[in-house]
Structure formats: structure tokens, C-alpha cells
Design a protein around this motif. Structure first.
Motif, mmCIF file in Angstrom:
data_model
loop_
_atom_site.group_PDB
_atom_site.id
_atom_site.type_symbol
_atom_site.label_atom_id
_atom_site.label_comp_id
_atom_site.label_asym_id
_atom_site.label_seq_id
_atom_site.Cartn_x
_atom_site.Cartn_y
_atom_site.Cartn_z
ATOM 1 N N GLY A 1 0.834 -1.185 0.000
ATOM 2 C CA GLY A 1 0.000 0.000 0.000
ATOM 3 C C GLY A 1 0.871 1.238 0.000
ATOM 4 O O GLY A 1 1.932 1.261 0.631
ATOM 5 N N VAL A 2 0.452 2.253 -0.738
ATOM 6 C CA VAL A 2 1.165 3.525 -0.719
ATOM 7 C C VAL A 2 0.239 4.609 -0.189
ATOM 8 O O VAL A 2 -0.987 4.516 -0.313
ATOM 9 N N GLN B 1 12.325 12.857 1.050
ATOM 10 C CA GLN B 1 11.915 11.469 0.842
ATOM 11 C C GLN B 1 11.831 10.717 2.173
ATOM 12 O O GLN B 1 10.944 9.880 2.372
ATOM 13 N N VAL B 2 12.762 10.992 3.075
ATOM 14 C CA VAL B 2 12.724 10.378 4.402
ATOM 15 C C VAL B 2 11.425 10.762 5.115
ATOM 16 O O VAL B 2 10.725 9.910 5.680
ATOM 17 N N LEU B 3 11.086 12.049 5.067
ATOM 18 C CA LEU B 3 9.859 12.518 5.717
ATOM 19 C C LEU B 3 8.625 11.897 5.077
ATOM 20 O O LEU B 3 7.660 11.553 5.765
ATOM 21 N N ALA B 4 8.650 11.745 3.745
ATOM 22 C CA ALA B 4 7.514 11.152 3.038
ATOM 23 C C ALA B 4 7.307 9.706 3.458
ATOM 24 O O ALA B 4 6.171 9.270 3.709
ATOM 25 N N LYS B 5 8.391 8.941 3.539
ATOM 26 C CA LYS B 5 8.266 7.541 3.943
ATOM 27 C C LYS B 5 7.835 7.424 5.408
ATOM 28 O O LYS B 5 7.085 6.501 5.771
ATOM 29 N N GLN B 6 8.289 8.346 6.250
ATOM 30 C CA GLN B 6 7.838 8.339 7.641
ATOM 31 C C GLN B 6 6.340 8.612 7.717
ATOM 32 O O GLN B 6 5.619 7.960 8.483
ATOM 33 N N GLU B 7 5.866 9.573 6.942
ATOM 34 C CA GLU B 7 4.444 9.898 6.931
ATOM 35 C C GLU B 7 3.625 8.713 6.425
ATOM 36 O O GLU B 7 2.557 8.393 6.965
ATOM 37 N N GLY C 1 0.118 3.745 7.942
ATOM 38 C CA GLY C 1 -0.039 2.309 7.783
ATOM 39 C C GLY C 1 0.300 1.799 6.395
ATOM 40 O O GLY C 1 -0.025 0.650 6.059
ATOM 41 N N ALA C 2 0.960 2.627 5.582
ATOM 42 C CA ALA C 2 1.358 2.226 4.236
ATOM 43 C C ALA C 2 2.823 1.828 4.221
ATOM 44 O O ALA C 2 3.589 2.164 5.122
ATOM 45 N N ILE D 1 -4.008 2.580 -2.525
ATOM 46 C CA ILE D 1 -3.519 3.953 -2.433
ATOM 47 C C ILE D 1 -4.388 4.671 -1.408
ATOM 48 O O ILE D 1 -5.626 4.709 -1.545
ATOM 49 N N ASP D 2 -3.755 5.195 -0.390
ATOM 50 C CA ASP D 2 -4.472 5.873 0.704
ATOM 51 C C ASP D 2 -5.587 4.987 1.266
ATOM 52 O O ASP D 2 -6.687 5.448 1.588
#
Length: 282
Positions: free
Chosen positions: A132-133, A154-160, A165-166, A255-256
């Protein structure tokens, strides 16, 4: 066996591999990088990776410590020294080390480091189940076509994405258009049988895995529509997937939190992954 790294001309045990705290990659993110997959002990898509590395260096006016041909030879030796069968080689090149100043010295000696990392690529559980993204605002700088070590966004995006739960993130503009994955190229398959992904520009990083995949899709009678697509179009897609050296072709099943297609890895994505692995092993 202790892992071996490469630092500025020397092969060293990983725990002895160090660079200066004055390195501009550390102080300014003044550097570039590449990640190359390794399957069956061999590098995958090396010419594409070396061409992109060379282009990134030229775009920021940085001299590489070695030629692309020599870098490829070092990577191969590093794979052999580490007895790596499956995984990746990480390469980082920076402008070099000196006292902190925004303007670098013109004769500064560049830094070049590499290391290997074992990783399951072919028999990946995520490839079997899909991932899931989550969509995250794209807050990166304007020259995303340069493979810069400046990866905080990108680090912040993956943390978010993880907080939601993605397993990964897709970066999205204020207009709701998908640019790419946080560390991958984003693709969708429409119900009329077209693959859609963004064309090359300053907005996205040209993906080596995606370029190789583009040469293979004809075997399935597919065509690629190189254009932007929205989050809404992606939610209505038949299938979706990411492409990247560190994960090859990875199905996206939601997605979401909303399922794509029937919520399982699609047959086209599955076959494209098989074709790419066959290509990589050749």
C-alpha cells in the motif's frame, strides 16, 4: 565474513570505512549517488546507472574521482569481495572535503565511496502480496532529475506513509498530480490497456529500472503513455506498481487505503516483473 567497503581508492572492512566530517556531502548534501541491483552475483543495468551518474555529476559541475568504466570495475570487485549473490551496491560521490564554505575550491579532490547490502529481490514477500502507498505532498527541490544525496524530503515522506499504515509513499503536487514514488518510478495500467508514467523532465528522476522495463513492455503488446496522471486516475486504474533498482517491479494494491483493481497484484504487473527479472539475469 566482514563486509568490505570502498573508500577513495581503498577496499576496507566496513567498520574502518570513514570519510571526513568536512566532506561536502555531509555538510551540504553536495553529492550524488546510485543504487545498482545485483542478481546471481552480477550487476544489473550497469550502463544505465553509469550514464545517469555521469549526467548527474555534469549537471552539478562536479568531477568524479574515477571514470564510469573504472567505477563499474570497482563495483564488480566489491561484489566479489563480499560474495554478494543478491542485493544492491550503493555508490556515493561528493565534491570532496575541506573547511566549510559554500563555494568549493576549484581543485578539490572528490570523494567516492561504495558498499554492498544483501537484500531479497526476486523472492520478495512484498512482491507476492503487493504494498500500500500513501500520497504525500511533494516538497522536494526543482531539479529532481539529479540523483542528489539530499533526501530529507523522501525520508519525511516515507515516515508519513508509515504513520498512515502504508509501506511506501507517492509524492503529489498541489494540483493532485503524482510525480513519482519516494524512491521509485510510479506507474499505472488503465482499463484500456495503456501503461502510464511521467516522461523525463526536471520534475522526476529518470529511472534505470523503468527505462529497462520500457524496452520490454512490447512483449506483452502494451504501449506506454508518457504523461502525468492524477491521484484520482490512479485510484481508478486497473493496476499500479513501482519500479526501482532496490525493489525491481513492486505491485501496488492500495492507495491511501483504497484498493486498486481487486486489491491484489495484477496479472500484467506480475508478468512485467517476471520479464524484468529475466532481463536482469541475462
Amino acid at each position: 565474513m566482514a563486509r568490505i567497503a570502498y573508500v577513495n581508492g581503498s577496499f576496507l572492512p566496513l567498520h574502518e570505512a570513514n570519510v571526513s566530517i568536512l566532506d561536502r556531502g555531509f555538510l551540504f548534501a553536495d553529492g550524488i549517488y546510485e543504487v545498482t541491483a545485483v542478481l546471481d552475483g552480477r550487476l544489473v543495468d550497469t550502463p544505465r546507472h553509469m550514464a545517469r551518474l555521469d549526467r548527474s555529476a555534469r549537471e552539478i559541475g562536479m568531477r568524479l574521482a574515477e571514470t564510469p568504466e573504472r567505477i563499474e570495475a570497482i563495483e564488480k570487485e566489491l561484489v566479489e569481495r563480499n560474495r554478494l549473490t543478491e542485493g544492491v551496491v550503493y555508490l556515493q560521490a561528493t565534491r570532496g572535503a575541506e573547511d566549510r564554505d559554500f563555494l568549493p575550491s576549484p581543485d578539490l579532490a572528490p570523494t567516492l565511496v561504495m558498499f554492498t547490502q544483501e537484500k531479497v529481490l526476486v523472492d520478495s514477500p512484498a512482491a507476492r502480496t503487493g504494498i500500500g502507498v500513501a500520497t504525500v505532498p511533494d516538497i522536494r527541490w526543482g531539479r529532481r532529475d539529479i540523483k542528489s544525496v539530499m533526501l530529507l524530503a523522501q525520508v519525511l515522506a516515507k515516515q508519513e506513509a508509515a504513520r498512515k499504515g502504508a509501506q511506501d509513499a507517492w509524492l503529489v503536487t498541489d494540483e493532485g498530480m503524482v510525480t513519482e514514488g519516494a524512491s521509485s518510478t510510479a506507474w499505472i495500467l488503465t482499463y484500456d490497456g495503456k501503461l502510464v508514467t511521467r516522461d523525463k523532465s526536471h520534475v522526476t528522476l529518470p529511472g534505470c529500472t523503468g527505462d529497462a522495463l520500457a524496452d520490454l513492455v512490447g512483449e506483452l503488446g502494451l504501449t506506454i503513455d508518457f504523461r502525468p496522471f492524477s491521484v484520482e486516475e490512479a485510484l481508478d486504474a486497473k493496476e499500479a506498481f513501482n519500479s526501482a533498482a532496490g525493489s525491481l517491479i513492486l505491485p501496488i494494491v492500495s492507495i491511501d487505503g483504497r484498493p486498486i483493481g481487486d486489491g491484489r497484484p495484477g496479472p500484467v504487473t506480475t508478468r512485467l516483473r517476471e520479464l524484468y527479472i529475466e532481463h536482469a539475469r541475462r
